[in-house]
Write an enzyme that holds these catalytic residues in place. Structure first.
Site, PDB file in Angstrom:
ATOM      1  N   GLY A   1       0.525  -1.405   0.129  1.00  0.00           N
ATOM      2  CA  GLY A   1      -0.109   0.406  -0.059  1.00  0.00           C
ATOM      3  C   GLY A   1       0.928   1.442  -0.228  1.00  0.00           C
ATOM      4  O   GLY A   1       1.785   1.132   0.910  1.00  0.00           O
TER       5      GLY A   1
ATOM      6  N   ARG B   1       0.317  -5.311  -4.426  1.00  0.00           N
ATOM      7  CA  ARG B   1       1.143  -6.043  -3.432  1.00  0.00           C
ATOM      8  C   ARG B   1       0.989  -7.330  -3.782  1.00  0.00           C
ATOM      9  O   ARG B   1       0.338  -7.920  -4.852  1.00  0.00           O
ATOM     10  CB  ARG B   1      -0.636  -5.762  -2.308  1.00  0.00           C
ATOM     11  CG  ARG B   1      -1.228  -4.545  -2.195  1.00  0.00           C
ATOM     12  CD  ARG B   1      -2.139  -5.142  -0.721  1.00  0.00           C
ATOM     13  NE  ARG B   1      -2.388  -4.073   0.264  1.00  0.00           N
ATOM     14  CZ  ARG B   1      -2.060  -3.502   1.219  1.00  0.00           C
ATOM     15  NH1 ARG B   1      -0.731  -3.762   1.567  1.00  0.00           N
ATOM     16  NH2 ARG B   1      -2.000  -2.334   1.369  1.00  0.00           N
TER      17      ARG B   1
ATOM     18  N   ASN C   1       5.501  -4.134   5.975  1.00  0.00           N
ATOM     19  CA  ASN C   1       6.044  -5.638   6.867  1.00  0.00           C
ATOM     20  C   ASN C   1       6.271  -6.806   5.633  1.00  0.00           C
ATOM     21  O   ASN C   1       7.356  -6.846   6.027  1.00  0.00           O
ATOM     22  CB  ASN C   1       4.654  -5.966   7.749  1.00  0.00           C
ATOM     23  CG  ASN C   1       4.919  -5.923   8.564  1.00  0.00           C
ATOM     24  OD1 ASN C   1       5.715  -5.288   9.580  1.00  0.00           O
ATOM     25  ND2 ASN C   1       3.876  -4.844   9.302  1.00  0.00           N
TER      26      ASN C   1
ATOM     27  N   ILE D   1       1.708   3.325   6.425  1.00  0.00           N
ATOM     28  CA  ILE D   1       0.323   4.650   8.120  1.00  0.00           C
ATOM     29  C   ILE D   1       0.414   3.816   9.214  1.00  0.00           C
ATOM     30  O   ILE D   1      -0.217   4.689   9.939  1.00  0.00           O
ATOM     31  CB  ILE D   1      -0.171   5.085   7.048  1.00  0.00           C
ATOM     32  CG1 ILE D   1      -1.538   4.273   6.844  1.00  0.00           C
ATOM     33  CG2 ILE D   1      -0.007   5.985   5.752  1.00  0.00           C
ATOM     34  CD1 ILE D   1      -2.933   4.474   6.120  1.00  0.00           C
ATOM     35  N   ASP D   2       0.382   2.291   9.405  1.00  0.00           N
ATOM     36  CA  ASP D   2       0.594   1.740  10.628  1.00  0.00           C
ATOM     37  C   ASP D   2       1.198   1.641  11.362  1.00  0.00           C
ATOM     38  O   ASP D   2       0.879   1.563  12.219  1.00  0.00           O
ATOM     39  CB  ASP D   2      -0.015   0.540   9.863  1.00  0.00           C
ATOM     40  CG  ASP D   2      -1.276   0.009   8.994  1.00  0.00           C
ATOM     41  OD1 ASP D   2      -1.722   0.884   8.431  1.00  0.00           O
ATOM     42  OD2 ASP D   2      -1.034  -0.769   7.372  1.00  0.00           O
TER      43      ASP D   2
ATOM     44  N   ARG E   1      -4.711   7.966   2.990  1.00  0.00           N
ATOM     45  CA  ARG E   1      -2.876   7.333   2.500  1.00  0.00           C
ATOM     46  C   ARG E   1      -2.854   8.460   1.520  1.00  0.00           C
ATOM     47  O   ARG E   1      -1.755   8.461   1.061  1.00  0.00           O
ATOM     48  CB  ARG E   1      -3.321   6.132   1.693  1.00  0.00           C
ATOM     49  CG  ARG E   1      -2.640   4.999   3.296  1.00  0.00           C
ATOM     50  CD  ARG E   1      -2.631   3.276   2.486  1.00  0.00           C
ATOM     51  NE  ARG E   1      -2.660   3.316   1.693  1.00  0.00           N
ATOM     52  CZ  ARG E   1      -3.304   2.168   0.916  1.00  0.00           C
ATOM     53  NH1 ARG E   1      -3.664   1.303   1.721  1.00  0.00           N
ATOM     54  NH2 ARG E   1      -2.881   1.811  -0.848  1.00  0.00           N
TER      55      ARG E   1
HETATM   56  O1  F6P Z   1      -1.139  -1.025   5.721  1.00  0.00           O
HETATM   57  C1  F6P Z   1      -1.822   0.230   5.129  1.00  0.00           C
HETATM   58  C2  F6P Z   1      -3.322  -0.223   4.980  1.00  0.00           C
HETATM   59  O2  F6P Z   1      -3.759   1.477   4.251  1.00  0.00           O
HETATM   60  C3  F6P Z   1      -4.139  -0.787   6.336  1.00  0.00           C
HETATM   61  O3  F6P Z   1      -3.992   0.859   7.062  1.00  0.00           O
HETATM   62  C4  F6P Z   1      -5.280  -0.757   5.139  1.00  0.00           C
HETATM   63  O4  F6P Z   1      -6.003  -1.923   6.767  1.00  0.00           O
HETATM   64  C5  F6P Z   1      -4.840  -1.402   4.134  1.00  0.00           C
HETATM   65  O5  F6P Z   1      -3.342  -1.026   4.320  1.00  0.00           O
HETATM   66  C6  F6P Z   1      -5.360  -0.929   2.935  1.00  0.00           C
HETATM   67  O6  F6P Z   1      -5.101  -1.910   1.964  1.00  0.00           O
HETATM   68  P1  F6P Z   1      -5.397  -1.664   0.440  1.00  0.00           P
HETATM   69  O7  F6P Z   1      -5.185  -0.642  -0.175  1.00  0.00           O
HETATM   70  O8  F6P Z   1      -5.435  -2.675  -0.864  1.00  0.00           O
HETATM   71  O9  F6P Z   1      -7.172  -1.721   0.434  1.00  0.00           O
END
Ligand code: F6P
Length: 357
Positions: free
Chosen positions: A11, A74, A112, A135-136, A284
């Protein structure tokens, strides 16, 4: 001559460009000869050899630009050892691209899962430097990740805006904050935004305690209550379920997220109207905050120095406000969670914030 590969994976967040700029400026300013190869859309670009050569001008004017000039995607770690639809061995393909370009090292910006794959590539013999993006703020081995403070600003703004409307209507408002399985963002935005109740995954809540906290405020003549709820918040009941049963519950739940379940429960137990706000991916987006611009510049600059010194197999980190490094093998597979007994939680509780526990 140094040949450096770079990619952003997982992300996105606000300070990816600012961090890459730090690395690149640190290299271009200190080395006579350097080539930077940017892989497009994260590990995908490395697997399928999709890259472009970047010049110093590519890194100009991007300190304040959110997103990533390289694109991201991802690529789950657990699928890295699984061949793609055409039977391609992804790990071998990444190694092949690296060697084909005769790279000295690869700089990998990510969260991670990304750091797990970075460690895998390091174990496979590639020279890797990781940079902690998310951001986590849940990456092990660093006090802070870039992106976190920018997202905390946005989530806080959302709570600030809810305050005025909540006061007018005398309602209960839930602001659902991102953070995946951890509560850092909710905790910080909740405190910064003056939330009355903060629910995070690390402290499972009891719905009766949540309702009691709302009723206490009503009795004290407060017209509204604001809850900052982490997207991963979990009730004590659900926390007692096995992983399998909890997963099943989520899959069959009629609610789009935990906030909707909570809202229903609160409305059933109290006479108040509940409204939900989900800032979602706005958290984000946009430009990195000044804090993140400084952090990213420091981390990127350190990565450049490590490349010049040939120090690989580490993730650049910040510890006690000093730029440092943590071995990738220590980072991989570990999550930095909020300690329910941490000072910050105790301080919040002391001023009357309920965690529903
Ligand atoms: O890891 C960052 C994050 O924004 C998390 O806070 C959230 O759970 C996830 O990514 C959302 O993922 P995506 O952008 O794939 O929907």
């Amino acid at each position: 001559m140094k040949r450096v590969g770079m990619l952003t994976s997982g992300g996105d967040c606000q300070a990816l460009n600012a961090t890459m700029r730090g690395v690149a400026k640190g290299l271009f300013s200190n080395l006579d000869e350097v080539e930077i190869y940017g892989f497009l859309d994260g590990y995908k670009g490395l697997i399928y050899s999709n890259f472009r050569m970047l010049s110093a001008s590519d890194f100009s004017g991007i300190l304040t630009r959110g997103g990533t000039i390289l694109g991201s995607s991802r690529q789950p770690f657990k699928l890295m050892r699984v061949p793609d639809a055409n039977g391609l061995d992804k790990v071998e393909a990444m190694k092949h691209t690296y060697h084909k370009l005769n790279l000295d090292c690869l700089v990998i910006l990510g969260g991670n899962g990304t750091q797990k794959t970075a460690n895998l590539l390091s174990e496979e013999g590639l020279n890797i430097i990781g940079l902690p993006k998310t951001i986590d703020n849940d990456i092990w081995g660093t006090d802070m990740t870039f992106g976190f403070q920018s997202a905390a600003n946005i989530a806080t703004d959302a709570i600030d805006c809810i305050h005025t409307t909540a006061a007018s209507h005398g309602r209960v408002f839930i602001v659902e904050v991102m953070g995946h399985k951890v509560g850092w963002l909710t905790l910080h935005a909740g405190i910064a935004g003056g939330a009355d109740i903060i629910l995070i995954p690390e402290i499972p809540y009891d719905i009766d305690k949540v309702v009691a906290a709302i009723e206490r405020r009503n009795k004290a003549g407060k017209r509204f209550t604001i809850l900052a709820v982490a997207e991963g918040a979990i009730s004590k009941e659900d926390a007692a379920l096995s992983k399998k049963d909890y997963k099943k519950k989520l899959e069959t739940s009629p609610y789009p997220s935990i906030s909707y379940e909570l809202a229903k429960q609160i409305e059933e137990r109290t006479a108040v109207e509940v409204r939900i706000t989900v800032p979602g991916h706005t958290q984000r987006g946009g430009s990195p905050s000044p804090y993140d611009r400084v952090l990213s510049t420091r981390l990127g600059s350190k990565a450049a120095q490590m490349i010049i010194d040939g120090e690989y197999g580490y993730m650049v980190a910040i510890k006690n406000n000093m730029v440092d490094k943590t071995p990738l093998k220590e980072v991989a597979g570990r999550l930095k969670m909020v300690d329910p007994n941490a000072d910050i939680v105790m301080e919040a509780k002391r001023i009357g914030i309920s965690f529903g526990d």
